[in-house]
Design a protein around this motif. Structure first.
Motif, PDB file in Angstrom:
ATOM      1  N   LEU A  73      39.338-134.609  14.353  1.00  0.00           N
ATOM      2  CA  LEU A  73      37.834-134.987  13.910  1.00  0.00           C
ATOM      3  C   LEU A  73      37.734-136.305  13.497  1.00  0.00           C
ATOM      4  O   LEU A  73      37.085-137.103  13.442  1.00  0.00           O
ATOM      5  CB  LEU A  73      37.346-134.277  13.536  1.00  0.00           C
ATOM      6  CG  LEU A  73      36.220-133.061  13.479  1.00  0.00           C
ATOM      7  CD1 LEU A  73      35.569-132.298  12.948  1.00  0.00           C
ATOM      8  CD2 LEU A  73      36.087-132.894  15.339  1.00  0.00           C
ATOM      9  N   GLY A  74      38.986-136.520  13.388  1.00  0.00           N
ATOM     10  CA  GLY A  74      39.391-138.195  12.378  1.00  0.00           C
ATOM     11  C   GLY A  74      38.854-138.395  10.887  1.00  0.00           C
ATOM     12  O   GLY A  74      38.356-139.012  10.504  1.00  0.00           O
ATOM     13  N   TRP A  75      38.825-137.075  10.359  1.00  0.00           N
ATOM     14  CA  TRP A  75      37.985-136.650   8.666  1.00  0.00           C
ATOM     15  C   TRP A  75      39.320-137.368   7.707  1.00  0.00           C
ATOM     16  O   TRP A  75      40.773-136.647   7.985  1.00  0.00           O
ATOM     17  CB  TRP A  75      37.516-135.371   9.213  1.00  0.00           C
ATOM     18  CG  TRP A  75      37.169-134.866   7.658  1.00  0.00           C
ATOM     19  CD1 TRP A  75      36.328-135.709   7.110  1.00  0.00           C
ATOM     20  CD2 TRP A  75      37.052-133.283   6.755  1.00  0.00           C
ATOM     21  NE1 TRP A  75      35.979-134.757   5.667  1.00  0.00           N
ATOM     22  CE2 TRP A  75      36.905-133.654   5.759  1.00  0.00           C
ATOM     23  CE3 TRP A  75      38.148-132.677   7.346  1.00  0.00           C
ATOM     24  CZ2 TRP A  75      36.233-132.691   5.111  1.00  0.00           C
ATOM     25  CZ3 TRP A  75      38.375-131.414   6.663  1.00  0.00           C
ATOM     26  CH2 TRP A  75      37.624-131.372   4.565  1.00  0.00           C
ATOM     27  N   LYS A  76      38.881-138.192   6.829  1.00  0.00           N
ATOM     28  CA  LYS A  76      39.739-137.995   5.592  1.00  0.00           C
ATOM     29  C   LYS A  76      38.045-137.808   4.748  1.00  0.00           C
ATOM     30  O   LYS A  76      37.166-138.398   4.108  1.00  0.00           O
ATOM     31  CB  LYS A  76      39.899-139.467   5.772  1.00  0.00           C
ATOM     32  CG  LYS A  76      40.972-139.761   7.258  1.00  0.00           C
ATOM     33  CD  LYS A  76      41.342-141.480   7.511  1.00  0.00           C
ATOM     34  CE  LYS A  76      42.431-141.733   8.281  1.00  0.00           C
ATOM     35  NZ  LYS A  76      42.574-141.378   9.127  1.00  0.00           N
ATOM     36  N   PRO A  77      38.902-136.814   4.195  1.00  0.00           N
ATOM     37  CA  PRO A  77      37.774-136.229   2.706  1.00  0.00           C
ATOM     38  C   PRO A  77      38.121-137.062   1.514  1.00  0.00           C
ATOM     39  O   PRO A  77      38.999-137.560   1.258  1.00  0.00           O
ATOM     40  CB  PRO A  77      38.627-134.979   3.155  1.00  0.00           C
ATOM     41  CG  PRO A  77      39.695-134.565   3.010  1.00  0.00           C
ATOM     42  CD  PRO A  77      39.584-135.573   4.228  1.00  0.00           C
ATOM     43  N   ASP A 103      44.599-129.812   8.451  1.00  0.00           N
ATOM     44  CA  ASP A 103      45.208-130.812   8.878  1.00  0.00           C
ATOM     45  C   ASP A 103      44.545-130.843  10.695  1.00  0.00           C
ATOM     46  O   ASP A 103      44.655-131.220  10.605  1.00  0.00           O
ATOM     47  CB  ASP A 103      46.549-129.865   8.846  1.00  0.00           C
ATOM     48  CG  ASP A 103      47.090-129.903   7.289  1.00  0.00           C
ATOM     49  OD1 ASP A 103      46.469-131.012   6.528  1.00  0.00           O
ATOM     50  OD2 ASP A 103      47.793-129.497   6.765  1.00  0.00           O
ATOM     51  N   GLY A 104      44.449-129.619  11.181  1.00  0.00           N
ATOM     52  CA  GLY A 104      44.094-129.452  12.852  1.00  0.00           C
ATOM     53  C   GLY A 104      42.161-130.337  12.720  1.00  0.00           C
ATOM     54  O   GLY A 104      42.403-131.269  13.438  1.00  0.00           O
ATOM     55  N   THR A 105      41.605-130.242  11.661  1.00  0.00           N
ATOM     56  CA  THR A 105      40.620-130.555  12.000  1.00  0.00           C
ATOM     57  C   THR A 105      40.865-132.168  10.956  1.00  0.00           C
ATOM     58  O   THR A 105      39.858-132.712  12.147  1.00  0.00           O
ATOM     59  CB  THR A 105      39.216-129.735  10.388  1.00  0.00           C
ATOM     60  OG1 THR A 105      39.635-128.103  11.174  1.00  0.00           O
ATOM     61  CG2 THR A 105      37.625-130.004  10.966  1.00  0.00           C
ATOM     62  N   LYS A 106      41.176-131.664  10.201  1.00  0.00           N
ATOM     63  CA  LYS A 106      41.249-133.611  10.113  1.00  0.00           C
ATOM     64  C   LYS A 106      41.574-134.323  11.080  1.00  0.00           C
ATOM     65  O   LYS A 106      41.772-135.414  11.763  1.00  0.00           O
ATOM     66  CB  LYS A 106      41.937-134.166   8.892  1.00  0.00           C
ATOM     67  CG  LYS A 106      41.014-133.927   7.860  1.00  0.00           C
ATOM     68  CD  LYS A 106      42.758-133.627   6.412  1.00  0.00           C
ATOM     69  CE  LYS A 106      42.758-132.384   5.944  1.00  0.00           C
ATOM     70  NZ  LYS A 106      43.236-132.666   4.319  1.00  0.00           N
ATOM     71  N   GLU A 107      42.710-133.934  11.636  1.00  0.00           N
ATOM     72  CA  GLU A 107      43.418-134.588  13.029  1.00  0.00           C
ATOM     73  C   GLU A 107      42.441-135.132  14.346  1.00  0.00           C
ATOM     74  O   GLU A 107      41.953-135.952  14.666  1.00  0.00           O
ATOM     75  CB  GLU A 107      44.530-133.631  13.619  1.00  0.00           C
ATOM     76  CG  GLU A 107      45.283-135.082  14.579  1.00  0.00           C
ATOM     77  CD  GLU A 107      46.605-134.098  14.767  1.00  0.00           C
ATOM     78  OE1 GLU A 107      46.772-133.864  16.472  1.00  0.00           O
ATOM     79  OE2 GLU A 107      47.278-133.525  14.033  1.00  0.00           O
TER      80      GLU A 107
END
Length: 58
Positions: free
Chosen positions: A37-41, A31-35
């Protein structure tokens, strides 16, 4: 290839700064990585992907 444990100082001498980075505890949630980097797998998760069986022969 055999795996052996080596002292931290020896790892730093062999692997340079990568030895230091590998020895750090840099836990991060997805969740921290997604936030950050703006990453949405969009692909399947790891376990679902592995269950499809195309990585291994049967």
């Amino acid at each position: 290839m055999p795996v052996v444990s080596i002292p931290r100082e020896e790892a730093h001498a062999i692997f340079s700064f990568l030895g230091m980075v590998a020895s750090l505890d840099l836990a991060r949630s997805s969740d921290g990585t997604k936030e950050l980097l703006g990453w949405k797998p969009v692909q399947d998760g790891l376990l679902a992907d592995l269950e499809q069986g195309h990585y291994f022969t049967k």
